[in-house]
Design a protein around this motif. Structure first.
Motif, PDB file in Angstrom:
ATOM      1  N   GLN A 102       0.815  -1.213   0.000  1.00 22.02           N
ATOM      2  CA  GLN A 102       0.000   0.000   0.000  1.00 22.02           C
ATOM      3  C   GLN A 102       0.850   1.264   0.000  1.00 22.02           C
ATOM      4  O   GLN A 102       0.375   2.332  -0.379  1.00 22.02           O
ATOM      5  CB  GLN A 102      -0.932   0.022   1.213  1.00 22.02           C
ATOM      6  N   GLN A 103       2.099   1.148   0.448  1.00 19.86           N
ATOM      7  CA  GLN A 103       3.053   2.254   0.406  1.00 19.86           C
ATOM      8  C   GLN A 103       2.548   3.509   1.135  1.00 19.86           C
ATOM      9  O   GLN A 103       2.762   4.640   0.691  1.00 19.86           O
ATOM     10  CB  GLN A 103       3.401   2.601  -1.048  1.00 19.86           C
ATOM     11  N   SER A 104       1.888   3.311   2.267  1.00 20.47           N
ATOM     12  CA  SER A 104       1.355   4.456   3.017  1.00 20.47           C
ATOM     13  C   SER A 104       2.462   5.366   3.532  1.00 20.47           C
ATOM     14  O   SER A 104       2.367   6.594   3.446  1.00 20.47           O
ATOM     15  CB  SER A 104       0.504   3.959   4.191  1.00 20.47           C
ATOM     16  N   SER A 105       3.526   4.773   4.086  1.00 19.48           N
ATOM     17  CA  SER A 105       4.626   5.580   4.606  1.00 19.48           C
ATOM     18  C   SER A 105       5.370   6.291   3.480  1.00 19.48           C
ATOM     19  O   SER A 105       5.810   7.434   3.637  1.00 19.48           O
ATOM     20  CB  SER A 105       5.599   4.707   5.415  1.00 19.48           C
ATOM     21  N   ALA A 106       5.517   5.621   2.340  1.00 20.18           N
ATOM     22  CA  ALA A 106       6.182   6.243   1.194  1.00 20.18           C
ATOM     23  C   ALA A 106       5.367   7.433   0.685  1.00 20.18           C
ATOM     24  O   ALA A 106       5.917   8.484   0.333  1.00 20.18           O
ATOM     25  CB  ALA A 106       6.387   5.219   0.087  1.00 20.18           C
ATOM     26  N   LEU A 107       4.050   7.290   0.666  1.00 23.47           N
ATOM     27  CA  LEU A 107       3.184   8.401   0.270  1.00 23.47           C
ATOM     28  C   LEU A 107       3.320   9.551   1.255  1.00 23.47           C
ATOM     29  O   LEU A 107       3.412  10.718   0.860  1.00 23.47           O
ATOM     30  CB  LEU A 107       1.733   7.925   0.208  1.00 23.47           C
ATOM     31  N   TRP A 108       3.358   9.225   2.543  1.00 23.65           N
ATOM     32  CA  TRP A 108       3.507  10.247   3.582  1.00 23.65           C
ATOM     33  C   TRP A 108       4.790  11.044   3.373  1.00 23.65           C
ATOM     34  O   TRP A 108       4.805  12.265   3.525  1.00 23.65           O
ATOM     35  CB  TRP A 108       3.497   9.574   4.950  1.00 23.65           C
ATOM     36  N   LEU A 109       5.869  10.374   3.005  1.00 19.41           N
ATOM     37  CA  LEU A 109       7.140  11.065   2.754  1.00 19.41           C
ATOM     38  C   LEU A 109       7.010  12.072   1.616  1.00 19.41           C
ATOM     39  O   LEU A 109       7.608  13.146   1.654  1.00 19.41           O
ATOM     40  CB  LEU A 109       8.234  10.055   2.426  1.00 19.41           C
ATOM     41  N   LYS A 110       6.225  11.726   0.607  1.00 12.13           N
ATOM     42  CA  LYS A 110       6.033  12.644  -0.528  1.00 12.13           C
ATOM     43  C   LYS A 110       5.241  13.886  -0.119  1.00 12.13           C
ATOM     44  O   LYS A 110       5.372  14.944  -0.732  1.00 12.13           O
ATOM     45  CB  LYS A 110       5.317  11.927  -1.668  1.00 12.13           C
ATOM     46  N   LEU A 111       4.429  13.747   0.922  1.00 15.78           N
ATOM     47  CA  LEU A 111       3.637  14.876   1.405  1.00 15.78           C
ATOM     48  C   LEU A 111       4.423  15.764   2.364  1.00 15.78           C
ATOM     49  O   LEU A 111       3.995  16.879   2.665  1.00 15.78           O
ATOM     50  CB  LEU A 111       2.383  14.362   2.132  1.00 15.78           C
ATOM     51  N   ARG A 112       5.562  15.289   2.829  1.00 12.30           N
ATOM     52  CA  ARG A 112       6.321  16.011   3.850  1.00 12.30           C
ATOM     53  C   ARG A 112       6.866  17.305   3.279  1.00 12.30           C
ATOM     54  O   ARG A 112       7.549  17.309   2.249  1.00 12.30           O
ATOM     55  CB  ARG A 112       7.455  15.126   4.374  1.00 12.30           C
ATOM     56  N   PRO A 113       6.600  18.436   3.932  1.00 10.67           N
ATOM     57  CA  PRO A 113       7.029  19.742   3.401  1.00 10.67           C
ATOM     58  C   PRO A 113       8.541  19.930   3.503  1.00 10.67           C
ATOM     59  O   PRO A 113       9.185  19.399   4.417  1.00 10.67           O
ATOM     60  CB  PRO A 113       6.289  20.742   4.298  1.00 10.67           C
ATOM     61  N   PRO A 114       9.120  20.689   2.584  1.00 10.94           N
ATOM     62  CA  PRO A 114      10.569  20.913   2.585  1.00 10.94           C
ATOM     63  C   PRO A 114      11.086  21.545   3.873  1.00 10.94           C
ATOM     64  O   PRO A 114      12.240  21.327   4.258  1.00 10.94           O
ATOM     65  CB  PRO A 114      10.776  21.860   1.395  1.00 10.94           C
ATOM     66  N   ALA A 115      10.247  22.329   4.540  1.00 15.31           N
ATOM     67  CA  ALA A 115      10.682  23.008   5.762  1.00 15.31           C
ATOM     68  C   ALA A 115      10.779  22.061   6.959  1.00 15.31           C
ATOM     69  O   ALA A 115      11.408  22.389   7.966  1.00 15.31           O
ATOM     70  CB  ALA A 115       9.720  24.145   6.092  1.00 15.31           C
ATOM     71  N   ALA A 116      10.157  20.887   6.866  1.00 15.43           N
ATOM     72  CA  ALA A 116      10.200  19.925   7.979  1.00 15.43           C
ATOM     73  C   ALA A 116      11.573  19.267   8.044  1.00 15.43           C
ATOM     74  O   ALA A 116      12.309  19.224   7.064  1.00 15.43           O
ATOM     75  CB  ALA A 116       9.115  18.867   7.797  1.00 15.43           C
ATOM     76  N   ARG A 117      11.915  18.763   9.217  1.00 13.59           N
ATOM     77  CA  ARG A 117      13.192  18.069   9.370  1.00 13.59           C
ATOM     78  C   ARG A 117      13.260  16.894   8.396  1.00 13.59           C
ATOM     79  O   ARG A 117      12.297  16.136   8.271  1.00 13.59           O
ATOM     80  CB  ARG A 117      13.359  17.571  10.805  1.00 13.59           C
ATOM     81  N   PRO A 118      14.378  16.726   7.718  1.00 10.81           N
ATOM     82  CA  PRO A 118      14.439  15.728   6.643  1.00 10.81           C
ATOM     83  C   PRO A 118      14.355  14.281   7.133  1.00 10.81           C
ATOM     84  O   PRO A 118      14.943  13.917   8.143  1.00 10.81           O
ATOM     85  CB  PRO A 118      15.796  16.008   5.982  1.00 10.81           C
ATOM     86  N   ILE A 119      13.598  13.503   6.389  1.00  9.58           N
ATOM     87  CA  ILE A 119      13.540  12.048   6.547  1.00  9.58           C
ATOM     88  C   ILE A 119      13.684  11.469   5.146  1.00  9.58           C
ATOM     89  O   ILE A 119      12.878  11.771   4.261  1.00  9.58           O
ATOM     90  CB  ILE A 119      12.214  11.592   7.185  1.00  9.58           C
ATOM     91  N   GLN A 120      14.707  10.665   4.947  1.00  8.94           N
ATOM     92  CA  GLN A 120      14.963  10.121   3.621  1.00  8.94           C
ATOM     93  C   GLN A 120      14.172   8.835   3.393  1.00  8.94           C
ATOM     94  O   GLN A 120      13.870   8.095   4.329  1.00  8.94           O
ATOM     95  CB  GLN A 120      16.459   9.837   3.446  1.00  8.94           C
TER      96      GLN A 120
END
Length: 205
Positions: A41-59
């Motif tokens: 389902q790739q829920s976490s991968a989708l969440w990463l794509k929604l993460r704003p650039p200003a937030a602390r980075p998660i690769q």
């Protein structure tokens, strides 16, 4: 480099919610974090794509359903979100790389017994390999009988309940923006952060 695996073979128990917030916690501590998603389902991968650039980075840790590779050397902390139905050789491969396993579990008697074999296997693996295993009650009111039953059941396996997370829209609203409890002003999510204190201590241990 600690690798935290979030696992439960039953679907719909909150694995992605737990995975993303663990990754968010590590990032809030200044660590170089990677979040992998083995779930189709790739829920976490989708969440990463929604993460704003200003937030602390998660690769994004590029892992597939059939292949789990070691993360890059410059990574300091890894979180792996796993699919429902995880078992067999794939389950054993995941455990080989894991330092800690977090199991989200709802206080429903049906959910508890649906994961009984999985929890038994984890308990055995923990004793044999010194793997750290912790249970997190999801969508739990600690004042209820169901919460008492959850603690009673898990205690019989020798696995600790690290904490219980309440049923709140905070997780849903934050996830929709690629954020976690640890990305917003503490005053906005104070009750929830209190519930995470013991979990965070376990993650840091």
């Amino acid at each position: 480099m600690p690798i935290v695996v979030v696992a439960n073979p039953k679907g719909g128990v909150g694995k992605s919610t737990l995975s993303t917030n663990v990754a968010g916690y590590f990032a809030s501590r200044g660590h170089a974090v990677m979040l992998g998603d083995v779930d189709r389902q790739q829920s976490s991968a989708l969440w990463l794509k929604l993460r704003p650039p200003a937030a602390r980075p998660i690769q994004n840790w590029a892992v597939s359903h059939d292949l789990i590779a070691r993360p890059p050397k410059d990574t300091t902390h890894v979180v792996l979100d796993t699919p429902a139905g995880l078992h067999g050789w794939r389950f054993k491969d995941v455990l080989k790389i894991a330092d800690k396993v977090l199991v989200p579990l709802q206080p429903s008697i049906f959910d508890i017994y649906a994961t009984r074999a999985f929890l038994d296997e984890l308990a055995e693996t923990r004793r044999a390999d010194k793997l750290q295993v912790g249970i997190v009650g999801m969508r739990v009111d600690p004042r209820t009988i169901s919460a008492d039953k959850l603690n009673e059941f898990v205690a019989s396996l020798g696995l600790p309940v690290l904490g219980t997370l309440r049923d709140t829209q905070n997780y849903i609203h934050l996830a929709a923006r690629g954020l976690t409890l640890f990305d917003v002003a503490p005053g906005r999510v104070e009750k929830d952060l209190q519930q995470w204190q013991a979990i965070c201590r376990w993650l840091d241990a």
